[in-house]
Scaffold this motif. Sequence first.
Motif, PDB file in Angstrom:
ATOM      1  N   LYS A  51     -11.325  -2.696 -41.986  1.00  0.00           N
ATOM      2  CA  LYS A  51     -11.850  -1.328 -41.940  1.00  0.00           C
ATOM      3  C   LYS A  51     -11.579  -0.616 -43.261  1.00  0.00           C
ATOM      4  N   LEU A  52     -10.358  -0.729 -43.749  1.00  0.00           N
ATOM      5  CA  LEU A  52      -9.991  -0.071 -44.994  1.00  0.00           C
ATOM      6  C   LEU A  52     -10.779  -0.647 -46.169  1.00  0.00           C
ATOM      7  N   ALA A  53     -10.894  -1.956 -46.241  1.00  0.00           N
ATOM      8  CA  ALA A  53     -11.657  -2.593 -47.323  1.00  0.00           C
ATOM      9  C   ALA A  53     -13.119  -2.170 -47.280  1.00  0.00           C
ATOM     10  N   ASN A  54     -13.693  -2.096 -46.078  1.00  0.00           N
ATOM     11  CA  ASN A  54     -15.084  -1.666 -45.948  1.00  0.00           C
ATOM     12  C   ASN A  54     -15.261  -0.236 -46.456  1.00  0.00           C
ATOM     13  N   ILE A  55     -14.347   0.647 -46.084  1.00  0.00           N
ATOM     14  CA  ILE A  55     -14.429   2.055 -46.506  1.00  0.00           C
ATOM     15  C   ILE A  55     -14.302   2.173 -48.020  1.00  0.00           C
ATOM     16  N   GLU A  56     -13.450   1.369 -48.610  1.00  0.00           N
ATOM     17  CA  GLU A  56     -13.292   1.408 -50.068  1.00  0.00           C
ATOM     18  C   GLU A  56     -14.583   1.008 -50.782  1.00  0.00           C
ATOM     19  N   ARG A  57     -15.383   0.131 -50.173  1.00  0.00           N
ATOM     20  CA  ARG A  57     -16.659  -0.290 -50.757  1.00  0.00           C
ATOM     21  C   ARG A  57     -17.803   0.661 -50.425  1.00  0.00           C
ATOM     22  N   ASN A  58     -17.769   1.242 -49.223  1.00  0.00           N
ATOM     23  CA  ASN A  58     -18.849   2.119 -48.774  1.00  0.00           C
ATOM     24  C   ASN A  58     -18.231   3.181 -47.863  1.00  0.00           C
ATOM     25  N   PRO A  59     -18.125   4.416 -48.323  1.00  0.00           N
ATOM     26  CA  PRO A  59     -17.419   5.441 -47.552  1.00  0.00           C
ATOM     27  C   PRO A  59     -18.215   6.056 -46.398  1.00  0.00           C
ATOM     28  N   ARG A  60     -19.456   5.661 -46.224  1.00  0.00           N
ATOM     29  CA  ARG A  60     -20.244   6.219 -45.109  1.00  0.00           C
ATOM     30  C   ARG A  60     -19.841   5.543 -43.809  1.00  0.00           C
ATOM     31  N   VAL A  61     -19.444   6.360 -42.830  1.00  0.00           N
ATOM     32  CA  VAL A  61     -18.927   5.838 -41.572  1.00  0.00           C
ATOM     33  C   VAL A  61     -19.516   6.604 -40.396  1.00  0.00           C
ATOM     34  N   ALA A  62     -19.295   6.059 -39.208  1.00  0.00           N
ATOM     35  CA  ALA A  62     -19.647   6.737 -37.964  1.00  0.00           C
ATOM     36  C   ALA A  62     -18.493   6.539 -36.988  1.00  0.00           C
ATOM     37  N   LEU A  63     -18.324   7.517 -36.113  1.00  0.00           N
ATOM     38  CA  LEU A  63     -17.329   7.429 -35.045  1.00  0.00           C
ATOM     39  C   LEU A  63     -18.001   7.761 -33.735  1.00  0.00           C
ATOM     40  N   SER A  64     -17.582   7.061 -32.692  1.00  0.00           N
ATOM     41  CA  SER A  64     -18.062   7.333 -31.344  1.00  0.00           C
ATOM     42  C   SER A  64     -16.841   7.469 -30.440  1.00  0.00           C
ATOM     43  N   ILE A  65     -16.785   8.583 -29.708  1.00  0.00           N
ATOM     44  CA  ILE A  65     -15.692   8.832 -28.776  1.00  0.00           C
ATOM     45  C   ILE A  65     -16.320   9.150 -27.427  1.00  0.00           C
ATOM     46  N   GLN A  66     -15.780   8.550 -26.376  1.00  0.00           N
ATOM     47  CA  GLN A  66     -16.365   8.732 -25.046  1.00  0.00           C
ATOM     48  C   GLN A  66     -15.259   8.856 -24.007  1.00  0.00           C
ATOM     49  N   LYS A  67     -15.447   9.758 -23.060  1.00  0.00           N
ATOM     50  CA  LYS A  67     -14.518   9.945 -21.944  1.00  0.00           C
ATOM     51  C   LYS A  67     -15.171   9.405 -20.688  1.00  0.00           C
ATOM     52  N   ASP A  68     -14.466   8.487 -20.016  1.00  0.00           N
ATOM     53  CA  ASP A  68     -14.938   7.912 -18.762  1.00  0.00           C
ATOM     54  C   ASP A  68     -13.913   8.173 -17.669  1.00  0.00           C
ATOM     55  N   ASP A  69     -14.387   8.314 -16.451  1.00  0.00           N
ATOM     56  CA  ASP A  69     -13.542   8.366 -15.255  1.00  0.00           C
ATOM     57  C   ASP A  69     -14.073   7.333 -14.284  1.00  0.00           C
ATOM     58  N   ASP A  70     -13.258   6.318 -14.013  1.00  0.00           N
ATOM     59  CA  ASP A  70     -13.648   5.272 -13.073  1.00  0.00           C
ATOM     60  C   ASP A  70     -15.011   4.674 -13.397  1.00  0.00           C
ATOM     61  N   GLY A  71     -15.252   4.429 -14.697  1.00  0.00           N
ATOM     62  CA  GLY A  71     -16.499   3.810 -15.126  1.00  0.00           C
ATOM     63  C   GLY A  71     -17.680   4.754 -15.254  1.00  0.00           C
ATOM     64  N   ARG A  72     -17.459   6.025 -15.018  1.00  0.00           N
ATOM     65  CA  ARG A  72     -18.541   7.014 -15.130  1.00  0.00           C
ATOM     66  C   ARG A  72     -18.307   7.856 -16.380  1.00  0.00           C
ATOM     67  N   THR A  73     -19.297   7.884 -17.245  1.00  0.00           N
ATOM     68  CA  THR A  73     -19.182   8.659 -18.469  1.00  0.00           C
ATOM     69  C   THR A  73     -19.163  10.143 -18.151  1.00  0.00           C
ATOM     70  N   ARG A  74     -18.197  10.855 -18.730  1.00  0.00           N
ATOM     71  CA  ARG A  74     -18.085  12.313 -18.565  1.00  0.00           C
ATOM     72  C   ARG A  74     -18.620  13.052 -19.783  1.00  0.00           C
ATOM     73  N   TRP A  75     -18.353  12.495 -20.969  1.00  0.00           N
ATOM     74  CA  TRP A  75     -18.887  13.077 -22.191  1.00  0.00           C
ATOM     75  C   TRP A  75     -18.824  12.053 -23.311  1.00  0.00           C
ATOM     76  N   MET A  76     -19.605  12.302 -24.363  1.00  0.00           N
ATOM     77  CA  MET A  76     -19.569  11.456 -25.558  1.00  0.00           C
ATOM     78  C   MET A  76     -19.829  12.322 -26.779  1.00  0.00           C
ATOM     79  N   VAL A  77     -19.201  11.940 -27.876  1.00  0.00           N
ATOM     80  CA  VAL A  77     -19.401  12.609 -29.159  1.00  0.00           C
ATOM     81  C   VAL A  77     -19.619  11.527 -30.200  1.00  0.00           C
ATOM     82  N   SER A  78     -20.654  11.697 -31.021  1.00  0.00           N
ATOM     83  CA  SER A  78     -20.909  10.798 -32.151  1.00  0.00           C
ATOM     84  C   SER A  78     -20.817  11.605 -33.434  1.00  0.00           C
ATOM     85  N   LEU A  79     -20.121  11.064 -34.412  1.00  0.00           N
ATOM     86  CA  LEU A  79     -19.923  11.741 -35.685  1.00  0.00           C
ATOM     87  C   LEU A  79     -20.374  10.836 -36.824  1.00  0.00           C
TER      88      LEU A  79
END
Length: 128
Positions: A51-79
């Motif tokens: 991950k660190l080596a990739n960022i050093e070569r190309n700083p463009r990234v994405a993040l995905s965070i998701q909250k689930d309860d018992d397999g059911r998605t409650r919310w998601m955020v993509s950055l």
Amino acid sequence: MSTVPPEAERLLESEPLMAHLATCVEGRPHVAPVWYRYAEGVVEVVTTGRKLANIERNPRVALSIQKDDDGRTRWMVSLLGTATVIEDEAETDAARRRINEKYDAEPNAYDENTLVRIDVGSATYRTY
């Protein structure tokens, strides 16, 4: 000013969930789980290896965070953002403590990792 909507900020700050960090290697995505801390339009992660080596070569990234309860998605955020590797040891130690505290880990856990700050350029979110 943050490009992250206030409701998405509250979700990102709410609890210690795993984020999936997408970097680029040889023109292909590389996705890996990471602990993170979000504050005021900036995401901090401490990482090493591919991950660190990739960022050093190309700083463009994405993040995905998701909250689930018992397999059911409650919310998601993509950055989408631009990552910067921070070489300052004092800043890295402080960020490591903040992240480890969020995830209830030992204060010196992952002390070999390097701080990466991600300036968020855009965000999308959805609640269910």
